[in-house]
Design an enzyme around this catalytic site. Structure first.
Site: not given
Length: 750
Positions: A142, A205, A534
């Site tokens: 990520d 994220h 996600s």
């Protein structure tokens, strides 16, 4: 004068020659896939890789940096390098080179979800019995992590397992770093050069997904007073290994493969991959499929995002059968707003921005700039201040991630509030976004009523009331509109996605981010809400870690089977799970169903698979010996194997491409429940489909015993053009082991 002109001409010619050489020598990045190494050489992997470069470029570095960027050894035979066009062409023709992949960038694809999934604290609960994932290592590919966040504290965690071989690059970070929670952190390629401390999250994220999978318990978590509670990941006592392969939202395929390679070498048990791969690519052309096959061979469970390209059919990504492909669904929590129209209608919506001083009780003028059909006006891309000043503005939604920007536009033109209405395809899926003005995101149905009201009266008005966190929202769960749909173009005979997990308005850890610059300086904002596959993917990664901690010897396929066959197809009201239009969700939208962790840890039976079964399946796909070799990393002679069709792969779901003739497929189940147990087949299919299971009963006398059965499917009369869906269930006194049966539409079968 002639001399001066001559000199200028020579200068021009010389400059042109330099430019020509410069362009000729321009280098691009490639992933180089090689034949398996069989020469018996004692050269190191790096030396072997260097031997493939043209002789003129053997230097490891040049003016624009190292020629070889990554050397891969665990998930791919090959390396990443900077090559000129001529060098790339030379390498393509060199013996031992299978394929060159030009660099591509893949897009990134989360307090209440543990409770919604039945994960409750208590000595007698299975969550506690599992040790909250204790001892399992979850690797995340990520954007990095914010190591100082309280979700990554290590209270209650043991040291890393003895098998762990990873490294940590957080040594210079003040106020946070590696510990017994975050046991490894590395950055790769472009993701490593954008920060002085490479693995630090620069997008938010990675911090969000990591805490969703395995964040430790943090009390009194909320987002600006909303969704208050104790935050934790699915496996709060699992270890985390962080592989930063994305810089902001750009994820280079070279760096992704390097991160995968390192994760397998380091000894992760579960890989969480919230990045969308190329949808529909044949598996030997799909580097993610190739690399995750080798990860599966090493016993690593891979949980991957289905993608955010729904609700269009055939948009699934990460669709290889050795990966768990995860769709996104809702929970029963809403951050509620209510719109009251001047005619008395009240329509519910959502917004994370819940101001105390709002328009409640004050009817303000209401305007729809797009009422005359101008698309830029409909979504508030173009506004006229005189038309919106002091008014509530109705705007049609743009793409995911642009909703806050729409509110900023309305605010910039002196609008008093915004009602954001879905497009028709988005149905009832609404986002709790952090708007900058009083706003309410409403469904297409509600938005259509508001638009009709505006057209019906010369002086429309509206107010927005903010009601905070509401639990028990219904229907729940449902499938989010953006969640990518099957079938999988690369292998339509394998049902994808596999499973649905929570992916809407998920609260998880937050890092200051350029992706949300309006909140980058808000140091009090330690949690945030995000949506997408996600977010659903790390939920399943954490659940897989819980299953792994209770059943450490289970294969990735067995864990996947346990998750799929124990899932729910009914919502919390006991009716069929719905899609974004509140129609019955198809298996192509939700996979086998919505994950149920409490049943996944004790599934009764599993459909197991290993490398040989996958190879037989790949041969059956018609990839040829060379195509299969590219995936499995060794020579394969398909002609000497018993290739199987997609329907014959021992998968936990069945896709039967049924025309006029009946089709029979076989499956094998392994008893992972009580030694002495009896299961009876039960079939739930439309009346125009006949399904016969032989034998109709399975009797087991020992643990890990395997038994096989056949399933014969036929139409009762003429085939239905739209196909059919149903379920095969193996039912015992203690378990229901359910497998979806899908007959694709006739157009897809032909």
């Amino acid at each position: 004068m002639r001399t001066q002109t001559s000199h200028l001409g020579l200068l021009f010619l010389f400059s042109s020659a330099l430019l020509a050489v410069s362009f000729a020598q321009e280098r691009n990045n490639y992933v180089v896939h090689l034949e398996p190494r069989e020469d018996g050489s004692t050269d190191s992997v790096e030396e072997w890789h260097r031997s493939f470069l043209p002789e003129a470029t053997l230097d490891s570095a040049s003016d624009d940096g190292p020629r070889i960027i990554h050397s891969y050894s665990h998930v791919l035979n090959g390396f990443a390098a900077r090559l000129t066009d001529a060098e790339a062409e030379s390498l393509r023709n060199k013996e031992g080179c299978l394929r060159l992949y030009p660099e591509e960038f893949l897009p990134l694809a989360t307090t209440h979800s543990p409770g919604f999934l039945g994960l409750h604290l208590g000595k007698d609960g299975f969550w506690s019995r599992s040790g909250f994932g204790r001892g399992v290592v979850i690797g995340l590919l990520d954007t990095g992590i914010l190591p100082s966040h309280p979700s990554f504290g290590d209270a209650g965690l043991p040291p890393p397992p003895k098998k762990w071989k990873g490294t940590c690059e957080f040594r210079s970070i003040a106020g946070g770093g590696c510990n017994n929670k975050v046991i490894g952190a590395r950055a790769f390629g472009s993701a490593a050069i954008n920060n002085t401390a490479p693995p630090v999250d620069d997008a938010g994220h990675g911090t969000h997904t990591a805490s969703t999978a395995a964040g430790n318990f943090v009390q009194n978590a909320d987002v600006r007073g909303n969704a208050h509670g104790t935050a934790s990941g699915m496996a709060p006592h699992a270890h985390l290994a962080i592989y930063k392969v994305c810089a902001r939202s750009r994820c280079s395929i070279m760096d992704i493969i390097a991160g995968l390679d390192a994760a397998v070498k380091d000894g992760v048990d579960v890989l969480s991959f919230s990045i969308s791969a190329t949808d529909g690519a044949q598996f030997n052309y799909d580097l993610i499929a190739v690399a995750t096959f080798k990860a599966m061979e090493h016993g690593v469970f891979v949980s991957a995002a289905a993608g955010n390209d729904g609700p269009v059919a055939g948009t699934i990504s990460n669709g290889a059968p050795w990966m768990l492909t995860v769709a996104a669904g809702t929970t029963d929590r809403a951050i509620r707003t209510s719109v009251r129209l001047g005619n008395g209608q009240v329509l519910d919506g959502e917004s994370l921005f819940q101001p105390r001083n709002n328009t409640a009780g004050r009817q303000l003028p209401l305007v729809f700039p797009g009422r005359n059909g101008d698309p830029d006006a409909r979504d508030c891309s173009t506004l006229v201040e005189a038309e919106v000043r002091g008014k509530v503005v109705l705007c049609e939604s743009r793409s995911i991630g642009e909703h806050v920007e729409q509110g900023q536009m309305v605010s910039a033109y002196s609008g008093a509030g915004m009602i954001l209405m879905n497009k028709a395809a988005e149905g009832y899926t609404t986002f709790a976004d952090a708007h900058v003005l009083p706003a309410s995101h409403v469904s297409y149905a509600a938005g259509s009523k508001i638009a009709a009201y505006i057209r019906s009266t010369p002086r429309p008005t509206a107010s927005i009331t903010f009601r905070g966190t509401v639990m028990g929202s219904s229907p729940a769960p449902s499938v989010a509109f953006f969640s990518s749909r099957g079938p999988n173009k690369a292998s339509p005979g394998i049902l994808k996605p596999d499973i649905t997990g929570p992916g809407m308005n998920i609260l998880a850890a937050w890092a200051p981010s350029e992706m949300h610059p309006e909140f980058a300086d808000d140091v009090s904002l330690t949690f945030f809400m995000e949506s997408g596959t996600s977010m659903s993917t790390p939920h399943l990664s954490g659940i897989a870690a819980i299953v792994k901690s209770l059943h450490p010897s289970w294969s990735p396929a067995a864990i996947k089977s346990a998750i799929m066959t124990s899932s729910d197809v009914a919502d919390h009201a006991g009716v069929a799970i719905k899609d974004e239009q509140y129609r019955r969700a198809s298996f192509y939208s939700m996979g086998a169903g919505y994950v149920n962790p409490s049943r996944a840890v004790d599934p009764g039976l599993v459909y197991d698979l290993g490398t040989n079964e996958y190879i037989a399946y790949l041969c059956g796909l018609g990839l040829g010996d060379d195509g299969v070799k590219e995936i499995v990393g060794r020579r394969v002679a398909c002609g000497k194997l018993r290739a199987v069709t997609e329907a014959e792969l021992n998968y936990p779901s069945l896709v039967v491409k049924l025309l006029s003739q009946p089709i029979t497929v076989r499956r094998t189940v392994t008893n992972v429940g009580k030694a002495d147990s009896v299961y009876t087949a039960a079939v739930d299919m439309p009346k125009d489909v006949s399904v016969v299971v032989r034998p109709p009963m399975l009797r087991f006398t020992r643990a890990n015993e395997k038994q096989s059965f056949s399933v014969t499917v036929r139409w009762n009369g003429q085939p239905a053009v739209g196909g059919a869906e149903g379920n095969l269930k193996w039912v015992s006194k203690e378990h229901v082991v359910r497998s979806p049966i899908v007959i694709p539409p006739a157009k897809a079968v032909a």
